[in-house]
Design a protein around this motif. Structure first.
Motif, mmCIF file in Angstrom:
data_model
loop_
_atom_site.group_PDB
_atom_site.id
_atom_site.type_symbol
_atom_site.label_atom_id
_atom_site.label_comp_id
_atom_site.label_asym_id
_atom_site.label_seq_id
_atom_site.Cartn_x
_atom_site.Cartn_y
_atom_site.Cartn_z
ATOM 1 N N UNK A 86 53.479 45.729 33.341
ATOM 2 C CA UNK A 86 52.390 44.989 33.989
ATOM 3 C C UNK A 86 52.918 43.721 34.646
ATOM 4 N N UNK A 87 53.830 43.031 33.968
ATOM 5 C CA UNK A 87 54.417 41.810 34.545
ATOM 6 C C UNK A 87 55.093 42.119 35.875
ATOM 7 N N UNK A 88 55.861 43.224 35.895
ATOM 8 C CA UNK A 88 56.570 43.592 37.122
ATOM 9 C C UNK A 88 55.598 43.918 38.248
ATOM 10 N N UNK A 89 54.513 44.626 37.919
ATOM 11 C CA UNK A 89 53.506 44.939 38.948
ATOM 12 C C UNK A 89 52.884 43.657 39.495
ATOM 13 N N UNK A 90 52.627 42.693 38.619
ATOM 14 C CA UNK A 90 52.003 41.438 39.056
ATOM 15 C C UNK A 90 52.969 40.569 39.860
ATOM 16 N N UNK A 91 54.240 40.663 39.568
ATOM 17 C CA UNK A 91 55.220 39.909 40.366
ATOM 18 C C UNK A 91 55.226 40.446 41.795
ATOM 19 N N UNK A 92 55.151 41.771 41.923
ATOM 20 C CA UNK A 92 55.120 42.388 43.257
ATOM 21 C C UNK A 92 53.755 42.267 43.917
ATOM 22 N N UNK A 93 52.717 42.135 43.124
ATOM 23 C CA UNK A 93 51.355 42.046 43.649
ATOM 24 C C UNK A 93 50.686 43.401 43.661
ATOM 25 N N UNK A 94 49.432 43.437 43.269
ATOM 26 C CA UNK A 94 48.640 44.660 43.247
ATOM 27 C C UNK A 94 47.545 44.505 44.297
ATOM 28 N N UNK A 95 47.579 45.332 45.328
ATOM 29 C CA UNK A 95 46.586 45.245 46.403
ATOM 30 C C UNK A 95 45.358 46.070 46.049
ATOM 31 N N UNK A 96 44.195 45.485 46.282
ATOM 32 C CA UNK A 96 42.931 46.179 46.063
ATOM 33 C C UNK A 96 42.041 45.955 47.287
ATOM 34 N N UNK A 97 41.021 46.794 47.419
ATOM 35 C CA UNK A 97 40.207 46.749 48.635
ATOM 36 C C UNK A 97 38.935 45.917 48.501
ATOM 37 N N UNK A 98 38.570 45.552 47.261
ATOM 38 C CA UNK A 98 37.353 44.755 47.112
ATOM 39 C C UNK A 98 37.502 43.787 45.947
ATOM 40 N N UNK A 99 36.693 42.756 45.962
ATOM 41 C CA UNK A 99 36.718 41.779 44.878
ATOM 42 C C UNK A 99 36.235 42.425 43.577
ATOM 43 N N UNK A 100 35.299 43.362 43.689
ATOM 44 C CA UNK A 100 34.786 44.062 42.506
ATOM 45 C C UNK A 100 35.899 44.879 41.854
ATOM 46 N N UNK A 101 36.681 45.569 42.675
ATOM 47 C CA UNK A 101 37.805 46.353 42.157
ATOM 48 C C UNK A 101 38.817 45.429 41.478
ATOM 49 N N UNK A 102 39.060 44.276 42.073
ATOM 50 C CA UNK A 102 39.995 43.308 41.503
ATOM 51 C C UNK A 102 39.502 42.839 40.135
ATOM 52 N N UNK A 103 38.221 42.528 40.039
ATOM 53 C CA UNK A 103 37.672 42.047 38.768
ATOM 54 C C UNK A 103 37.749 43.118 37.687
ATOM 55 N N UNK A 104 37.494 44.375 38.061
ATOM 56 C CA UNK A 104 37.610 45.475 37.084
ATOM 57 C C UNK A 104 39.042 45.583 36.563
ATOM 58 N N UNK A 105 39.999 45.487 37.476
ATOM 59 C CA UNK A 105 41.396 45.587 37.087
ATOM 60 C C UNK A 105 41.801 44.416 36.192
ATOM 61 N N UNK A 106 41.365 43.228 36.531
ATOM 62 C CA UNK A 106 41.686 42.040 35.734
ATOM 63 C C UNK A 106 41.060 42.144 34.350
ATOM 64 N N UNK A 107 39.861 42.701 34.265
ATOM 65 C CA UNK A 107 39.215 42.876 32.963
ATOM 66 C C UNK A 107 40.026 43.791 32.067
ATOM 67 N N UNK A 108 40.734 44.739 32.652
ATOM 68 C CA UNK A 108 41.588 45.632 31.849
ATOM 69 C C UNK A 108 42.706 44.855 31.162
ATOM 70 N N UNK A 109 43.161 43.774 31.773
ATOM 71 C CA UNK A 109 44.221 42.965 31.157
ATOM 72 C C UNK A 109 43.694 42.141 29.981
ATOM 73 N N UNK A 110 42.388 41.922 29.924
ATOM 74 C CA UNK A 110 41.823 41.109 28.850
ATOM 75 C C UNK A 110 41.393 41.953 27.659
ATOM 76 N N UNK A 111 41.384 43.278 27.815
ATOM 77 C CA UNK A 111 40.920 44.114 26.702
ATOM 78 C C UNK A 111 42.066 44.610 25.846
#
Length: 75
Positions: free
Chosen positions: A50-75
């Motif tokens: 996950x750290x490596x993916x975040x260093x490179x950046x994860x592109x998403x198409x909407x803010x809602x999609x971004x929030x869903x993905x970020x919520x996965x890191x908190x669970x």
């Protein structure tokens, strides 16, 4: 004389990137170097993949999609 204004949604043209920002997960809009939102999620606490993916950046198409993905890191 009637004039028409063509309004296009800017939301259609926004790309979001989730990436590491000073050791935390952050959400960026387009190529803006300043994050739109910085989250209280420290990347050091995440698995290496996950750290490596975040260093490179994860592109998403909407803010809602971004929030869903970020919520996965908190669970």
């Amino acid at each position: 004389n009637k004039s028409t204004t063509n309004i296009t949604s800017e939301a259609d043209n926004i790309t979001y990137t989730i990436r590491d920002y000073n050791g935390r997960i952050a959400l960026f809009e387009n190529s803006n170097p300043n994050p739109k939102t910085v989250y209280e999620i420290f990347t050091a606490s995440l698995p290496q993949a996950d750290k490596e993916m975040l260093i490179n950046g994860i592109s998403v198409t909407s803010e809602e999609e971004a929030k869903r993905l970020i919520e996965e890191y908190t669970s």
